[in-house]
Design a protein around this motif. Sequence first.
Motif, PDB file in Angstrom:
ATOM      1  N   VAL A  20       0.823  -1.061  -0.079  1.00 16.16           N
ATOM      2  CA  VAL A  20       0.013  -0.080  -0.033  1.00 16.16           C
ATOM      3  C   VAL A  20       0.770   1.302   0.027  1.00 16.16           C
ATOM      4  CG1 VAL A  20      -1.667   1.311   1.314  1.00 16.16           C
ATOM      5  CG2 VAL A  20      -1.803  -1.131   1.372  1.00 16.16           C
ATOM      6  N   LEU A  21       1.866   1.347   0.988  1.00 12.87           N
ATOM      7  CA  LEU A  21       2.462   2.426   1.074  1.00 12.87           C
ATOM      8  C   LEU A  21       3.753   2.895  -0.155  1.00 12.87           C
ATOM      9  CD1 LEU A  21       3.216   4.908   2.890  1.00 12.87           C
ATOM     10  CD2 LEU A  21       5.093   3.240   4.090  1.00 12.87           C
ATOM     11  N   LEU A  22       4.347   1.843  -0.662  1.00 12.75           N
ATOM     12  CA  LEU A  22       5.036   1.778  -1.590  1.00 12.75           C
ATOM     13  C   LEU A  22       4.520   2.438  -2.998  1.00 12.75           C
ATOM     14  CD1 LEU A  22       8.077   1.581  -2.026  1.00 12.75           C
ATOM     15  CD2 LEU A  22       7.914  -0.608  -3.033  1.00 12.75           C
ATOM     16  N   TRP A 439      -3.279  17.663  14.283  1.00 16.73           N
ATOM     17  CA  TRP A 439      -3.756  16.759  15.280  1.00 16.73           C
ATOM     18  C   TRP A 439      -4.997  15.810  14.881  1.00 16.73           C
ATOM     19  CZ3 TRP A 439      -5.078  21.033  19.288  1.00 16.73           C
ATOM     20  CH2 TRP A 439      -3.708  21.596  20.034  1.00 16.73           C
ATOM     21  N   VAL A 440      -5.543  16.081  13.944  1.00 15.70           N
ATOM     22  CA  VAL A 440      -6.766  15.057  13.486  1.00 15.70           C
ATOM     23  C   VAL A 440      -5.943  13.813  12.830  1.00 15.70           C
ATOM     24  CG1 VAL A 440      -8.215  14.716  11.542  1.00 15.70           C
ATOM     25  CG2 VAL A 440      -8.474  16.849  12.918  1.00 15.70           C
ATOM     26  N   LEU A 441      -4.891  14.079  12.051  1.00 17.10           N
ATOM     27  CA  LEU A 441      -4.304  12.859  11.452  1.00 17.10           C
ATOM     28  C   LEU A 441      -3.275  12.320  12.773  1.00 17.10           C
ATOM     29  CD1 LEU A 441      -2.733  14.093   8.063  1.00 17.10           C
ATOM     30  CD2 LEU A 441      -4.688  13.162   8.608  1.00 17.10           C
ATOM     31  N   LEU A 455      -3.038  -1.837  11.479  1.00 14.16           N
ATOM     32  CA  LEU A 455      -3.265  -0.929  10.607  1.00 14.16           C
ATOM     33  C   LEU A 455      -2.838   0.413  10.860  1.00 14.16           C
ATOM     34  CD1 LEU A 455      -6.710  -2.008   9.368  1.00 14.16           C
ATOM     35  CD2 LEU A 455      -4.775  -2.821   8.455  1.00 14.16           C
ATOM     36  N   ALA A 456      -2.225   0.616  12.003  1.00 15.31           N
ATOM     37  CA  ALA A 456      -1.623   2.060  12.278  1.00 15.31           C
ATOM     38  C   ALA A 456      -0.821   2.467  11.540  1.00 15.31           C
ATOM     39  CB  ALA A 456      -0.761   1.747  13.648  1.00 15.31           C
ATOM     40  N   PRO A 457       0.041   1.965  10.513  1.00 16.20           N
ATOM     41  CA  PRO A 457       0.657   2.846   9.336  1.00 16.20           C
ATOM     42  C   PRO A 457      -0.143   3.356   8.365  1.00 16.20           C
ATOM     43  CG  PRO A 457       1.860   0.711  10.114  1.00 16.20           C
ATOM     44  CD  PRO A 457       0.651   0.585  10.647  1.00 16.20           C
ATOM     45  N   VAL A 458      -1.503   3.175   8.309  1.00 17.17           N
ATOM     46  CA  VAL A 458      -2.395   3.550   7.323  1.00 17.17           C
ATOM     47  C   VAL A 458      -2.454   4.843   7.609  1.00 17.17           C
ATOM     48  CG1 VAL A 458      -4.819   3.665   6.795  1.00 17.17           C
ATOM     49  CG2 VAL A 458      -3.599   1.397   7.201  1.00 17.17           C
ATOM     50  N   ALA A 459      -2.082   5.467   8.683  1.00 21.01           N
ATOM     51  CA  ALA A 459      -2.250   7.085   9.073  1.00 21.01           C
ATOM     52  C   ALA A 459      -1.209   7.664   7.840  1.00 21.01           C
ATOM     53  CB  ALA A 459      -1.750   7.234  10.232  1.00 21.01           C
ATOM     54  N   ALA A 461      -0.725   6.747   4.909  1.00 19.54           N
ATOM     55  CA  ALA A 461      -1.259   6.756   3.443  1.00 19.54           C
ATOM     56  C   ALA A 461      -2.505   7.826   3.719  1.00 19.54           C
ATOM     57  CB  ALA A 461      -2.311   5.477   3.259  1.00 19.54           C
ATOM     58  N   VAL A 462      -2.970   8.136   4.864  1.00 17.47           N
ATOM     59  CA  VAL A 462      -4.091   9.123   4.821  1.00 17.47           C
ATOM     60  C   VAL A 462      -3.364  10.527   4.638  1.00 17.47           C
ATOM     61  CG1 VAL A 462      -5.857  10.290   6.252  1.00 17.47           C
ATOM     62  CG2 VAL A 462      -5.628   7.885   6.347  1.00 17.47           C
ATOM     63  N   LEU A 463      -2.394  10.679   5.130  1.00 21.26           N
ATOM     64  CA  LEU A 463      -1.522  11.605   4.789  1.00 21.26           C
ATOM     65  C   LEU A 463      -1.078  12.057   3.510  1.00 21.26           C
ATOM     66  CD1 LEU A 463       0.157  14.328   6.031  1.00 21.26           C
ATOM     67  CD2 LEU A 463       2.125  12.818   6.387  1.00 21.26           C
TER      68      LEU A 463
END
Length: 530
Positions: A20-22, A439-441, A455-459, A461-463
Amino acid sequence: MSTLTGTRHLVRLILRRDRVLLPLWVLVLSLLPMTYATSFFELFPTAAERAAYAAGTARNPSIIALLGPVYGDSVGALTAQRGGFLTVIIGLFSLLTVIRHTRTEEEAGRRELLGGSVLGRYAGLTAALLVTYAADLLLGLLTAAGLASTGLPAGGSLAYGLAAALAGVAFATVGGLAAQLTESAGGARGIAIGVLGLAFALRLAGDAAERDWLSWLSPLGWAPRIRAYEGEHWWVLLLPVALSVLLAAVAYPLSVRRDLGAGLLPARLGPATARRALSGSFGLAWRLHRGQLLGWSVGFGLLGLILGGAAEAAGKSVEGNPQLEEIMSRIGGASGLAEAYLGATLSLAGLAAAGYGIQAALRMRAEETAGRAEPLLATGVHRSGWLLSHLVFALLGPVVVLAVTGSATGLTYGISVHDVPGELTRMIGAGLAQVPAAWVLAGLAVLLYGLLPRLAPVAWAVLAVCVLLGQLGAVLELSQWLLDVSPFTHTPQVLSDHWSATPLLVLAALALLMALAGLTAFRRRDVPVT
């Protein structure tokens, strides 16, 4: 058994873990130059307007210090300069990826388990480098294709794309070497990022002071000197390749001569007894976060000095272009083009500060997966106190770095307009206005860590989505409901004449609710969750 046995399997493992991240980072970074080219075509349709822009802004010392030199006034040349800072981001992304799949794996004990199987001595480092190299080259090719699709010459587009990609390749190899030097992933990241910072400082000093030899000493100075779209110097591409080969020739022997889990540099022995400050969970959190907080603050301070110094020239450069004046005014409010520029750049600083908040929040996940949280929580340390001690840095860290950015920006801009006290106050306020969105992110990262830690690293992806919406939303004319997904869309432009604090309060409340929900979920789940 070959020294590369098992490399293919490790490559597949890395691709699966980064599935996902890459791709997300490759897609985002490859699209940005295309948006820059599209903007220049729309905003400066005539050669005279481009020449005026190049003379007024592109050759401004502060702009050159931040983005690099410009070698012409064509759309291609202006685009190549505008995307100059992307090489820094690509380099950072590349070195962090390599360290995560080498030293971090070793520190967590997973590499030792894999080493007990049929695995060659060079397989781990080779797999990490191959994946990162391939991602960088794919990014470069996609960048070139995107630029060519806007109507820019294919040769110049390919030169720019390859220059950016090979900068990433060079710093990926820096990360591979740094991973052999220390026994901790944090130390390896510090060394590699320090090299990246030194390279940026050399490039900045050389370009700003017109000392070309200084820029040639920096790998970040090579990319603009290929002169994309202005008579390409293809031979410059050999420099990052040669540097990568040289660094790899040092990293590979070190990777097999040192003990597993150890580094070339000996670990510094700590004191026999702990200081009183370490008697609580907050003291430990301070010890873990202080280095990163200092590094981010220094970096943001330098960025603020550059942004503030370039503000006045950026405002003057668009005078006489009604289309650009309208767009800049819409981005930054009606208080002037220089303030519109400052509002837009401080918004980007807010996105970067959100990255610090996510990083600080995810430190808890790193402590848990490394096995350090479980024995600590088995003592008298309460779960809530342990999480709150890290949450303090996830929330107050963005406040610190954005206050530093606003202070530095206000200082240099205040000097240029002869009103340091007034501009200092206003820019600090404008910087702090980005805090609730950041702060939201950070709150989202805490929520994911407490509820679904895997799934914490999904943050991150949101950024990346927020960055994509901010950079491409206006160009692609996306629907407003889609733009509203990003919390930064709701941040008011406090430099304008009229703004409301209500969105800031709503964003802060949302961040607090997510953080409290994450805390509640963390208190109820098992530790560790692997």
